[in-house]
Structures are given as structure tokens and as C-alpha cells.
Design a protein around this motif. Sequence first.
Motif, PDB file in Angstrom:
ATOM      1  N   VAL A 278      -7.391   4.675 -47.939  1.00 21.86           N
ATOM      2  CA  VAL A 278      -8.298   4.960 -46.830  1.00 21.86           C
ATOM      3  C   VAL A 278      -9.681   4.404 -47.159  1.00 21.86           C
ATOM      4  CG1 VAL A 278      -9.508   6.813 -45.608  1.00 21.86           C
ATOM      5  CG2 VAL A 278      -7.066   6.989 -46.018  1.00 21.86           C
ATOM      6  N   GLU A 283     -12.534   7.469 -43.400  1.00 18.42           N
ATOM      7  CA  GLU A 283     -12.628   8.834 -43.927  1.00 18.42           C
ATOM      8  C   GLU A 283     -13.164   9.798 -42.866  1.00 18.42           C
ATOM      9  OE1 GLU A 283     -14.813   9.192 -47.530  1.00 18.42           O
ATOM     10  OE2 GLU A 283     -13.675   7.625 -48.568  1.00 18.42           O
ATOM     11  N   SER A 286      -9.777  11.201 -37.300  1.00 23.91           N
ATOM     12  CA  SER A 286      -8.458  11.730 -36.975  1.00 23.91           C
ATOM     13  C   SER A 286      -7.409  10.631 -37.085  1.00 23.91           C
ATOM     14  CB  SER A 286      -8.454  12.306 -35.552  1.00 23.91           C
ATOM     15  OG  SER A 286      -8.589  11.266 -34.606  1.00 23.91           O
ATOM     16  N   PHE A 287      -6.172  11.042 -37.170  1.00 23.52           N
ATOM     17  CA  PHE A 287      -5.072  10.075 -37.268  1.00 23.52           C
ATOM     18  C   PHE A 287      -5.062   9.171 -36.040  1.00 23.52           C
ATOM     19  CE2 PHE A 287      -0.653   8.751 -36.687  1.00 23.52           C
ATOM     20  CZ  PHE A 287      -0.370   8.229 -37.939  1.00 23.52           C
ATOM     21  N   ALA A 290      -7.957   6.625 -36.326  1.00 17.72           N
ATOM     22  CA  ALA A 290      -7.616   5.623 -37.338  1.00 17.72           C
ATOM     23  C   ALA A 290      -6.551   4.664 -36.802  1.00 17.72           C
ATOM     24  CB  ALA A 290      -7.141   6.296 -38.610  1.00 17.72           C
ATOM     25  N   ILE A 304       0.737   8.831 -43.690  1.00 22.25           N
ATOM     26  CA  ILE A 304      -0.097   8.785 -44.891  1.00 22.25           C
ATOM     27  C   ILE A 304       0.643   9.420 -46.060  1.00 22.25           C
ATOM     28  CG2 ILE A 304      -2.202   8.946 -43.491  1.00 22.25           C
ATOM     29  CD1 ILE A 304      -2.487  11.828 -44.587  1.00 22.25           C
ATOM     30  N   ARG A 306      -0.455  11.931 -49.119  1.00 22.44           N
ATOM     31  CA  ARG A 306      -1.523  12.769 -49.652  1.00 22.44           C
ATOM     32  C   ARG A 306      -0.935  13.650 -50.748  1.00 22.44           C
ATOM     33  NH1 ARG A 306      -5.028  16.210 -45.546  1.00 22.44           N
ATOM     34  NH2 ARG A 306      -5.806  14.080 -45.124  1.00 22.44           N
ATOM     35  N   TYR A 318      -5.011  15.150 -36.954  1.00 21.72           N
ATOM     36  CA  TYR A 318      -4.924  15.263 -38.418  1.00 21.72           C
ATOM     37  C   TYR A 318      -6.051  14.427 -39.037  1.00 21.72           C
ATOM     38  CZ  TYR A 318      -2.684  15.573 -43.009  1.00 21.72           C
ATOM     39  OH  TYR A 318      -2.390  15.824 -44.326  1.00 21.72           O
ATOM     40  N   LEU A 320      -8.137  12.373 -41.819  1.00 23.65           N
ATOM     41  CA  LEU A 320      -7.918  11.593 -43.042  1.00 23.65           C
ATOM     42  C   LEU A 320      -8.980  11.940 -44.077  1.00 23.65           C
ATOM     43  CD1 LEU A 320      -7.065   8.055 -41.602  1.00 23.65           C
ATOM     44  CD2 LEU A 320      -5.555   9.986 -42.034  1.00 23.65           C
ATOM     45  N   GLN A 321      -8.575  11.942 -45.348  1.00 20.27           N
ATOM     46  CA  GLN A 321      -9.491  12.280 -46.426  1.00 20.27           C
ATOM     47  C   GLN A 321      -9.535  11.163 -47.459  1.00 20.27           C
ATOM     48  OE1 GLN A 321      -8.171  15.976 -48.119  1.00 20.27           O
ATOM     49  NE2 GLN A 321      -8.380  17.140 -46.201  1.00 20.27           N
ATOM     50  N   ASP A 324      -6.417   9.428 -49.580  1.00 18.99           N
ATOM     51  CA  ASP A 324      -5.178   9.252 -48.826  1.00 18.99           C
ATOM     52  C   ASP A 324      -4.738   7.787 -48.901  1.00 18.99           C
ATOM     53  OD1 ASP A 324      -5.209  11.887 -48.150  1.00 18.99           O
ATOM     54  OD2 ASP A 324      -5.921  11.586 -46.095  1.00 18.99           O
ATOM     55  N   LEU A 326      -2.566   5.002 -46.723  1.00 13.53           N
ATOM     56  CA  LEU A 326      -2.030   4.757 -45.384  1.00 13.53           C
ATOM     57  C   LEU A 326      -0.727   3.984 -45.471  1.00 13.53           C
ATOM     58  CD1 LEU A 326      -5.314   3.681 -43.568  1.00 13.53           C
ATOM     59  CD2 LEU A 326      -4.344   5.970 -43.778  1.00 13.53           C
TER      60      LEU A 326
END
Length: 337
Positions: A278, A283, A286-287, A290, A304, A306, A318, A320-321, A324, A326
Motif C-alpha cells: 500500500v 493509506e 476505503s477499499f 483504492a 489485500i 493483512r 474497509y 487500508l492500512q 497491507d 494489495l
Amino acid sequence: MTGKLIKLIFFRLPTVVKLLASVLIIMTIFGTMIHFAEPGRFPTIFDGIWWAFITAATVGYGDYVPLTTIGRLIAIALILTGGGVIAFYISSIAAATVQYEQNLMKGKIDFKGKGHYIFIGWNERTRQLIRLMAEKFPDTPIVVIDRTEKKILYEDYPVHFIHGDASDEHILLKANIKEAAKVLITANTSKAEKHADSFTILSILTIRGTNKDIPIVAEILSKTYVENALRAGASTIIRSNDFLSTLLFHELSHQVASTPFEDILEILKRKQFSHMPVTKELEHRSFLEASNLLMLQGYLLLGIIRENQYKIHPPADYILQKGDILLAFVSWQRKEI
């Protein structure tokens, strides 16, 4: 001391340059001699030098001709010495040109351009990709680095070949890695997966040591080496084995009405499966956000990873952090934004 320095500089010059200097000196000497021997026929030193070049090159315009005995003796000496020097100079240029073409074909010549793509590894995947690049992006220079191939003909593939080990910084500098646009590393499938992936990761580390910002697309064969490749600095990971396994499973289990084998191969030619970390841009998004951003770049986001847990098609909100990984389909024909 000055004389020794001049000699040292002279002997370090390329052979062709030294020969050219010798030709100029000899022609100047004979041109000066004929001018003083027959000043009436050769009014200036330049006229004498012109005559010396024309005579030694066996052109013989006849505009200047020595008439005295001393003048003809100078002409004979010129033909016996200067003619051979010019012939040797011309043959040396021809030999140097042939040698350069041989060295270029064998991957011994440094690449001087910039904004180019570097492909590491010479295999069928690389060759197909070169053909696609030539069709879609004909103005993008391609440099191929490989340690197993002996030579690559430019007439067959429009690439600049560098022979050597991509994990060697010297070889990467020969490919002008500092001014390259992107790097693709293909796995050597003739080696054991562990050895092939280890070489790929070592190459990534070396590339990152010379160019910390360049995007690196790397093919990894074993799932266990994906995270190591990402930690080493790969921007995108391609796992071709995932596709091969899926394709084999499909062929074992498909019904008559299923998608034909040829259609799946056509899809696989256009798409590849990738793992990529990511980015800061993604960062805390949301999914869904992205997915939309990546779709503009030619990626189809599937899910992803995680904490070693796969989350395929998570909820749209969801988040993303950092850390993660992808999972996405990526097209070689994608456009950068």
C-alpha cells in the motif's frame, strides 16, 4: 616533464585518433617540404598539404604537379609512406566499426540514454513483452540485462543488450540504472525456485542501492519469498505460478460450455497477478476508493493481505492500512496517472 606528459596523453588516445593525428602530421610535413622545394608550383603551405592528401589518397586531381627532380623525389617518398598511413587509417575505422557492432551485439557497450525500461532476464516472457512494447510504445528504449545469453541481435529485437549479472552494481551502471524509468525482473525458471527468487531479491536490493525511487516489477515463483521481495524494495510482485495453477485447475475441471482454453490464454497474455505494498496515497482510504484509483492505472483490485491473512473483496468501506499488501490484476498496457 612536459614532453613526457604529452607522450603519455598521446599513447592513451584511441588508436583511430592516434592514426588521424599521424596522418595530419605526415601530410603537413610533406606539404611544407613541397612548398619550399617548388614555391612557384605550390604558392602556400596549404596548397602543399592539399597536394599531399590528394596524392597519398591516390585521388590525383592533377591540379598541382611537382616538376623538379627534388619535388618528384618528395612525391615518391610521400607515396611510399603517406599512402600506407592513410590506407591503414581507413581500414582501422572500418575495423573499429565492425568491432563496435560485435561488442554491441555481445552486450559489452554501455547504454547512454535515459527514460528507458530495463528488463532483467532473457526468456520467452521477456521476448513477448518486447514485442508488445515495440507495438504499443515504440519510442521507449529497452535495455536487457542477462548473464546467460551470449548475444542478442538488434535486427531481431530492438533492445540494447548488457551481458552480465544484474545483482552486480557495475552491470546496472552500464545499463544507466540511475536514469531508467522502470525495471522488470523475470524469474529464471530453469533454476530451482529458491535460487531463482533469491537472485531476484538480491537484484532488487542492488537496484535499490543505486536508484532508491525507480519502480521495480519483480516476478517471484515461491509464495514464501513475496514479503522478502517487498521488503527488499520491489514496487510490484508478479506471481506467474498462481496463473499456471489456476489454468491447470480450470482445464481439469471445466465443462464443455466453459471458456475455451485459448480464450484464457488470451486473457493471461493481457493480465498478470500482482502483489504490491500500500502506498502513502492509498493509506487510510476505503477499499472502494483504492479500487477506483487503481483502476485508472490499469489495476483491478481483488483484495489485500493483512498480517498474513487474505481478505478477498472486503467491504467497500474497509480501510487500508500501512503494511497491507494489495492483490490485483495488472495489465502491461496500463496508463500512468
